[in-house]
Design a protein around this motif. Structure first.
Motif, PDB file in Angstrom:
ATOM      1  N   ARG A 110      38.299 163.877  22.652  1.00 47.30           N
ATOM      2  CA  ARG A 110      38.729 164.622  21.465  1.00 47.30           C
ATOM      3  C   ARG A 110      39.989 165.421  21.777  1.00 47.30           C
ATOM      4  O   ARG A 110      40.923 165.457  20.990  1.00 47.30           O
ATOM      5  CB  ARG A 110      37.609 165.552  20.986  1.00 47.30           C
ATOM      6  N   HIS A 111      40.015 166.055  22.960  1.00 46.82           N
ATOM      7  CA  HIS A 111      41.166 166.868  23.351  1.00 46.82           C
ATOM      8  C   HIS A 111      42.415 166.008  23.507  1.00 46.82           C
ATOM      9  O   HIS A 111      43.491 166.356  23.026  1.00 46.82           O
ATOM     10  CB  HIS A 111      40.850 167.610  24.657  1.00 46.82           C
ATOM     11  N   GLU A 123      34.268 165.264  24.821  1.00 49.82           N
ATOM     12  CA  GLU A 123      35.184 166.387  24.543  1.00 49.82           C
ATOM     13  C   GLU A 123      36.581 166.082  25.074  1.00 49.82           C
ATOM     14  O   GLU A 123      37.580 166.382  24.432  1.00 49.82           O
ATOM     15  CB  GLU A 123      34.649 167.678  25.149  1.00 49.82           C
ATOM     16  N   GLU A 130      28.798 164.560  27.308  1.00 49.58           N
ATOM     17  CA  GLU A 130      29.409 165.551  26.417  1.00 49.58           C
ATOM     18  C   GLU A 130      30.827 165.898  26.871  1.00 49.58           C
ATOM     19  O   GLU A 130      31.744 166.009  26.049  1.00 49.58           O
ATOM     20  CB  GLU A 130      28.539 166.808  26.364  1.00 49.58           C
TER      21      GLU A 130
END
Length: 127
Positions: A71-72, A68, A64
């Motif tokens: 994505r960032h 993330e 996860e």
């Protein structure tokens, strides 16, 4: 966009080798081997099932977090930040961490594994 590739099969067919080869050829890929995560938990041989439960939770958290992170980074690049912005973020985070009173930084640049390990042990001895 981050993708999850699950490699499954019986022991000895080359799952780990294939996963590592893929990661080696695709920068930024996380080769998350749950068996490796479990083996990082002290006492895993004596209490395998407890360690496996913890290892699976850690692996899920790692997956996860990795997703993330992607994505960032994609958002930063999309806004025109690119590598220079990532370097500034890294530098700011490093300065913040070093400013915390309980923080001890152990430098690793070119010192070698043995020296770095000795440095970490010396720091832990002060705790």
């Amino acid at each position: 966009m981050a993708q999850l590739i699950h490699v499954n099969g019986p022991s000895g067919v080359g799952k780990s080798t294939v996963a590592q080869r893929y990661a080696d050829r695709h920068p930024g890929v996380l080769n998350l081997d749950t068996d490796q995560v479990v083996s990082l938990i002290g006492g895993w041989r004596e209490n395998f099932w407890q360690a496996l439960t913890a290892g699976r939770r850690l692996a899920i958290g790692m997956a996860e977090t990795h997703a993330e992170r992607h994505r960032h980074i994609e958002e930063i690049v999309a806004r025109g930040g690119g590598p220079a912005l990532l370097v500034r973020i890294h530098d700011q985070l490093t300065a913040y961490v070093r400013g915390r009173p309980e923080c001890v930084v152990v430098m690793t640049d070119g010192r070698g594994v043995d020296q770095t390990y000795d440095d970490v042990i010396a720091v832990l001895g002060r705790c």
